[in-house]
Design an enzyme around this catalytic site. Structure first.
Site, PDB file in Angstrom:
ATOM      1  N   GLU A  96       0.829  -1.205   0.000  1.00 35.34           N
ATOM      2  CA  GLU A  96       0.000   0.000   0.000  1.00 35.34           C
ATOM      3  C   GLU A  96       0.866   1.260   0.000  1.00 35.34           C
ATOM      4  OE1 GLU A  96      -4.048  -1.260   2.300  1.00 35.34           O
ATOM      5  OE2 GLU A  96      -2.206  -1.064   3.461  1.00 35.34           O
ATOM      6  N   CYS A 109       3.305   8.455   1.383  1.00 33.13           N
ATOM      7  CA  CYS A 109       3.679   7.483   2.416  1.00 33.13           C
ATOM      8  C   CYS A 109       4.003   6.169   1.713  1.00 33.13           C
ATOM      9  CB  CYS A 109       2.515   7.310   3.380  1.00 33.13           C
ATOM     10  SG  CYS A 109       2.811   5.994   4.571  1.00 33.13           S
ATOM     11  N   CYS A 116       5.292  -7.350   7.531  1.00 30.15           N
ATOM     12  CA  CYS A 116       6.276  -6.947   8.545  1.00 30.15           C
ATOM     13  C   CYS A 116       6.431  -8.084   9.540  1.00 30.15           C
ATOM     14  CB  CYS A 116       5.813  -5.679   9.257  1.00 30.15           C
ATOM     15  SG  CYS A 116       7.038  -5.052  10.431  1.00 30.15           S
ATOM     16  N   CYS A 120       3.546  -6.105  15.829  1.00 34.54           N
ATOM     17  CA  CYS A 120       2.956  -5.185  16.809  1.00 34.54           C
ATOM     18  C   CYS A 120       1.456  -5.502  16.967  1.00 34.54           C
ATOM     19  CB  CYS A 120       3.154  -3.744  16.379  1.00 34.54           C
ATOM     20  SG  CYS A 120       4.904  -3.309  16.287  1.00 34.54           S
ATOM     21  N   CYS A 123      -1.202  -3.395  14.922  1.00 34.58           N
ATOM     22  CA  CYS A 123      -0.912  -3.034  13.528  1.00 34.58           C
ATOM     23  C   CYS A 123      -1.413  -4.080  12.537  1.00 34.58           C
ATOM     24  CB  CYS A 123       0.590  -2.832  13.366  1.00 34.58           C
ATOM     25  SG  CYS A 123       1.086  -2.551  11.665  1.00 34.58           S
ATOM     26  N   CYS A 337      -7.002  -0.702   6.960  1.00 30.62           N
ATOM     27  CA  CYS A 337      -5.558  -0.558   7.030  1.00 30.62           C
ATOM     28  C   CYS A 337      -5.137  -0.017   8.377  1.00 30.62           C
ATOM     29  CB  CYS A 337      -5.096   0.364   5.920  1.00 30.62           C
ATOM     30  SG  CYS A 337      -3.378   0.706   6.079  1.00 30.62           S
TER      31      CYS A 337
END
Ligand code: SAH
Ligand code: SF4
Length: 350
Positions: A96, A109, A116, A120, A123, A337
């Site tokens: 994204e 961004c 990832c 977390c 997230c 998101c």
């Protein structure tokens, strides 16, 4: 847009390769410079654009090389003007990217990894683990895509999309340098911001770079046990060591890092949490961004009520800690998101 899984991306060629290629195809030497200008300064994404190159030469290039630029799978446009893209690379990996216009400026961004590994708790990216890291070219191609879509010059870039930039350090720095190149995108170093979840070796290396790139650190709690739960991937980089690393960063660079603090009801908005945050920040050079947590469907965590966020801001200010409350942009397009919403954070500061 041209795509091919078979042909090599021409932008992977070195200067010597290009000089050799131009000679091999029987073109005069100055064509190498023209070709390089298109590739690395004008950021062309097809040979058709290269209007000052002879048609025959362009055809020869098209037969031999490709542009492995990502393809737009989805674009969502927010009522506030932000646009969120799902971009797919030739191997099927997708990431994204967000473009955020604001008063004549355009901020992008970017993602540095697909997925990832940090996991977390709050997230959306973290939930599915890491697919792979992106190359510098793939990161820069996100910026080029947004610039083309808006038809505008990009004025700042935040590395706050999917992925942990310091888990992909070398390609992140290469991308920063391509974006900073005065003959290319020419985005000032201070307008290029990298956000890390607190990977200390990365912070140390970042401090050594000669350019004045901006650093943001996702703090989210200054209490070790809370932070361990929220951000299990960086448990080994304790708050004590993080604090030291940040002080060395400030001493070395003279620059002010931002701390991201997503406020989560009942988790990091309690009195002891606020005390700990003040302790962590007081007397140091930093700027705290308080962000109401974005609700993600995969987590039970909820945003703190605004009155608590405002109360924390007042307390921080009272202790001399500069603080901003940021609201998300593109609320209406970002439902699924976890973290691409609040990238406005650095747009204004940049
Ligand atoms: N991996 C890097 C950069 C990408 S995440 C990092 O963690 O810093 C970009 C920012 O979005 C980080 O500050 C991250 O903590 C934050 N974020 C992730 N999920 C969020 C959520 N649900 N609500 C608010 N901020 C979130
Ligand atoms: Fe990774 Fe950053 Fe999300 Fe944590 S917040 S899982 S480090 S992208």
């Amino acid at each position: 847009m041209q795509r091919s899984n078979r042909l090599r991306d021409i932008r992977a060629l070195t200067h010597d390769d290009i000089v050799g290629l131009v000679a091999e195809l029987g073109q005069p030497a100055f064509r190498a410079k023209q070709l390089e200008e298109w590739l690395f300064q004008k950021n062309a994404s097809s040979f058709d654009e290269m209007t000052n190159l002879p048609k025959k030469f362009r055809e020869q290039l098209t037969e031999r090389f490709a542009f492995t630029t990502p393809v737009e799978l989805v674009k969502q446009v927010s009522h506030d003007g932000s646009r969120k893209y799902l971009l797919e690379y030739p191997d099927g990996t997708s990431v994204e990217t967000v473009g955020m216009p604001s008063r004549g400026k355009l901020s992008v961004c970017v993602s540095t990894q697909a997925g990832c590994a940090m996991g977390c708790a709050f997230c959306a990216t973290g939930f599915n683990g890491l697919s792979r890291s992106l190359t510098a070219r793939e990161i820069v191609d996100q910026v080029a895509h947004v610039a083309r879509d808006f038809g505008e010059r990009v004025t700042s870039v935040v590395f706050m999309g999917q992925g942990e930039p310091f888990a992909n350090f070398d390609e992140t720095v290469k991308a920063l340098r391509i974006l900073n190149d005065p003959d290319g995108f020419a985005i000032g170093a201070r307008h290029l911001t990298v956000s890390t979840c607190g990977v200390i070796p990365g912070i140390k290396r970042f401090a050594e770079l000669p350019e004045q790139f901006t650093l943001a650190v996702s703090l989210h709690s200054a209490v070790q046990s809370t932070r361990n739960q929220l951000m299990p991937g960086v448990k080994k980089y304790t708050l004590l060591r993080l604090h030291e690393a940040l002080q060395s960063y400030v001493e070395k660079t003279g620059r002010r890092p931002s701390y991201e603090f997503a406020m989560i009801e009942g988790v990091n908005d309690t009195n002891p949490e606020m005390e700990a945050l003040i302790d962590f920040c007081q007397g140091t050079l930093c700027h705290v961004n308080l962000i109401p947590l974005n609700d993600t469907p995969a987590s039970l965590l909820k945003p703190s009520p605004m009155h608590k966020i405002e109360a924390l801001q007042r307390r921080l200010t009272m202790h001399g800690v500069e603080t901003t409350i940021r609201n998300s942009r593109g609320n209406d397009i970002d439902a699924a998101c976890g973290q691409l919403k609040q990238k406005q954070v650095h747009v204004q500061g940049a």
